[in-house]
Design a protein around this motif. Structure first.
Motif, PDB file in Angstrom:
ATOM      1  N   TYR A   7     -11.485 -40.269   7.424  1.00  0.00           N
ATOM      2  CA  TYR A   7     -11.993 -39.548   6.400  1.00  0.00           C
ATOM      3  C   TYR A   7     -11.089 -38.902   5.647  1.00  0.00           C
ATOM      4  N   LEU A   8     -11.056 -38.917   4.127  1.00  0.00           N
ATOM      5  CA  LEU A   8     -10.317 -38.224   3.444  1.00  0.00           C
ATOM      6  C   LEU A   8     -10.935 -37.183   2.620  1.00  0.00           C
ATOM      7  N   PRO A   9     -11.392 -35.959   2.605  1.00  0.00           N
ATOM      8  CA  PRO A   9     -12.294 -35.208   2.210  1.00  0.00           C
ATOM      9  C   PRO A   9     -12.059 -35.019   0.654  1.00  0.00           C
ATOM     10  N   GLU A  10     -10.736 -34.748   0.373  1.00  0.00           N
ATOM     11  CA  GLU A  10     -10.394 -34.683  -1.130  1.00  0.00           C
ATOM     12  C   GLU A  10     -10.888 -36.015  -2.019  1.00  0.00           C
ATOM     13  N   GLU A  11     -10.780 -36.958  -1.397  1.00  0.00           N
ATOM     14  CA  GLU A  11     -10.903 -38.160  -1.912  1.00  0.00           C
ATOM     15  C   GLU A  11     -12.486 -38.651  -1.918  1.00  0.00           C
ATOM     16  N   GLU A  12     -13.239 -38.067  -1.068  1.00  0.00           N
ATOM     17  CA  GLU A  12     -14.589 -38.348  -0.416  1.00  0.00           C
ATOM     18  C   GLU A  12     -14.419 -39.899  -0.230  1.00  0.00           C
ATOM     19  N   ALA A  13     -13.409 -40.195   0.548  1.00  0.00           N
ATOM     20  CA  ALA A  13     -13.522 -41.653   0.991  1.00  0.00           C
ATOM     21  C   ALA A  13     -13.098 -41.799   2.302  1.00  0.00           C
ATOM     22  N   VAL A  14     -13.462 -42.920   2.905  1.00  0.00           N
ATOM     23  CA  VAL A  14     -12.850 -43.482   4.094  1.00  0.00           C
ATOM     24  C   VAL A  14     -11.883 -44.591   3.827  1.00  0.00           C
ATOM     25  N   VAL A  15     -10.893 -44.353   4.519  1.00  0.00           N
ATOM     26  CA  VAL A  15      -9.531 -45.280   4.529  1.00  0.00           C
ATOM     27  C   VAL A  15      -9.496 -46.132   5.923  1.00  0.00           C
ATOM     28  N   ILE A  16      -9.251 -47.322   5.848  1.00  0.00           N
ATOM     29  CA  ILE A  16      -9.040 -48.183   6.859  1.00  0.00           C
ATOM     30  C   ILE A  16      -7.569 -48.934   6.769  1.00  0.00           C
ATOM     31  N   VAL A  17      -6.538 -48.758   7.684  1.00  0.00           N
ATOM     32  CA  VAL A  17      -5.443 -49.395   7.537  1.00  0.00           C
ATOM     33  C   VAL A  17      -5.259 -50.266   8.540  1.00  0.00           C
ATOM     34  N   SER A  18      -5.007 -51.331   8.395  1.00  0.00           N
ATOM     35  CA  SER A  18      -5.049 -52.602   9.446  1.00  0.00           C
ATOM     36  C   SER A  18      -3.433 -53.138   9.355  1.00  0.00           C
ATOM     37  N   ARG A  45     -17.422 -44.470  -0.679  1.00  0.00           N
ATOM     38  CA  ARG A  45     -16.215 -45.133  -1.166  1.00  0.00           C
ATOM     39  C   ARG A  45     -15.277 -45.193  -0.083  1.00  0.00           C
ATOM     40  N   PHE A  46     -14.858 -46.925   0.082  1.00  0.00           N
ATOM     41  CA  PHE A  46     -14.032 -47.296   1.390  1.00  0.00           C
ATOM     42  C   PHE A  46     -12.831 -47.878   0.587  1.00  0.00           C
ATOM     43  N   LEU A  47     -11.724 -47.628   1.238  1.00  0.00           N
ATOM     44  CA  LEU A  47     -10.603 -48.418   0.789  1.00  0.00           C
ATOM     45  C   LEU A  47     -10.097 -49.116   2.449  1.00  0.00           C
ATOM     46  N   LEU A  48      -9.901 -50.358   2.022  1.00  0.00           N
ATOM     47  CA  LEU A  48      -9.361 -51.268   3.276  1.00  0.00           C
ATOM     48  C   LEU A  48      -8.109 -51.836   2.930  1.00  0.00           C
ATOM     49  N   ASP A  49      -7.178 -51.267   3.693  1.00  0.00           N
ATOM     50  CA  ASP A  49      -5.744 -51.488   3.368  1.00  0.00           C
ATOM     51  C   ASP A  49      -5.310 -52.771   4.023  1.00  0.00           C
ATOM     52  N   TYR A  50      -5.362 -53.829   3.817  1.00  0.00           N
ATOM     53  CA  TYR A  50      -5.106 -55.093   4.516  1.00  0.00           C
ATOM     54  C   TYR A  50      -3.778 -55.813   4.095  1.00  0.00           C
ATOM     55  N   SER A  51      -2.936 -54.885   3.473  1.00  0.00           N
ATOM     56  CA  SER A  51      -1.546 -55.388   2.938  1.00  0.00           C
ATOM     57  C   SER A  51      -0.733 -55.828   3.970  1.00  0.00           C
ATOM     58  N   GLN A  52      -0.972 -55.397   5.058  1.00  0.00           N
ATOM     59  CA  GLN A  52      -0.001 -55.811   6.289  1.00  0.00           C
ATOM     60  C   GLN A  52      -0.808 -56.566   7.278  1.00  0.00           C
ATOM     61  N   THR A  53      -1.841 -57.330   7.023  1.00  0.00           N
ATOM     62  CA  THR A  53      -2.758 -57.987   7.960  1.00  0.00           C
ATOM     63  C   THR A  53      -2.798 -59.281   7.604  1.00  0.00           C
ATOM     64  N   HIS A  54      -3.122 -60.151   8.816  1.00  0.00           N
ATOM     65  CA  HIS A  54      -3.377 -61.795   8.774  1.00  0.00           C
ATOM     66  C   HIS A  54      -4.932 -61.751   9.345  1.00  0.00           C
ATOM     67  N   VAL A  55      -5.625 -62.233   8.246  1.00  0.00           N
ATOM     68  CA  VAL A  55      -6.985 -62.131   8.809  1.00  0.00           C
ATOM     69  C   VAL A  55      -7.318 -63.703   9.518  1.00  0.00           C
ATOM     70  N   THR A  56      -7.794 -63.445  10.823  1.00  0.00           N
ATOM     71  CA  THR A  56      -8.212 -64.660  11.590  1.00  0.00           C
ATOM     72  C   THR A  56      -9.523 -65.135  11.224  1.00  0.00           C
ATOM     73  N   ALA A  57     -10.399 -64.596  10.594  1.00  0.00           N
ATOM     74  CA  ALA A  57     -11.727 -64.913  10.616  1.00  0.00           C
ATOM     75  C   ALA A  57     -11.918 -66.153   9.716  1.00  0.00           C
ATOM     76  N   HIS A  58     -13.011 -66.795  10.071  1.00  0.00           N
ATOM     77  CA  HIS A  58     -13.174 -68.061   9.312  1.00  0.00           C
ATOM     78  C   HIS A  58     -14.245 -67.599   8.252  1.00  0.00           C
ATOM     79  N   ILE A  59     -14.379 -68.389   7.420  1.00  0.00           N
ATOM     80  CA  ILE A  59     -15.299 -68.435   6.102  1.00  0.00           C
ATOM     81  C   ILE A  59     -16.725 -67.684   6.630  1.00  0.00           C
ATOM     82  N   ALA A  60     -17.219 -68.499   7.683  1.00  0.00           N
ATOM     83  CA  ALA A  60     -18.662 -68.170   8.229  1.00  0.00           C
ATOM     84  C   ALA A  60     -18.608 -66.667   8.843  1.00  0.00           C
TER      85      ALA A  60
END
Length: 112
Positions: A7-18, A45-60
């Motif tokens: 949680y970044l209080p100054e941004e009032e956001a949650v950041v997930i880096v994967s 507000r949420f930021l998901l940084d998936y810039s270095q991620t390979h998603v294995t999930a299927h469309i379903a």
């Protein structure tokens, strides 16, 4: 798959880096952790940084995420930004995530 959440209080956001592979189970675990922070800090507000991620999930799996958000009580006024890999591989999965979120009342935007 390693990931961090904060949680970044100054941004009032949650950041997930994967990094590495992200499985459907990882997405659920990230959602659960984000919901806890959302409730604790009333985050919209949420930021998901998936810039270095390979998603294995299927469309379903992706299709079911917004329903899982609803079941977990995520408010519909949250904003979700997702940064996808610059190589644009799997772009269709990110675009589908954005569309299914919007169709279910969650504001999600993707960025490279």
């Amino acid at each position: 798959m390693p990931w961090q959440i904060e949680y970044l209080p100054e941004e009032e956001a949650v950041v997930i880096v994967s990094t590495g592979e992200t499985t459907p189970q990882d997405s659920v675990a990230q959602t659960d952790a984000a919901v806890e922070l959302q409730a604790k800090y009333n985050v919209r507000r949420f930021l998901l940084d998936y810039s270095q991620t390979h998603v294995t999930a299927h469309i379903a799996d992706i299709y079911g995420l917004p329903e899982y958000y609803s079941k977990r009580g995520v408010p519909h006024d949250v904003r979700i930004a997702v940064v996808f890999p610059a190589d644009h591989l799997q772009y269709e999965k990110y675009e589908f995530y954005e569309d299914v979120c919007l169709n279910r009342g969650y504001r999600s935007l993707i960025f490279d």
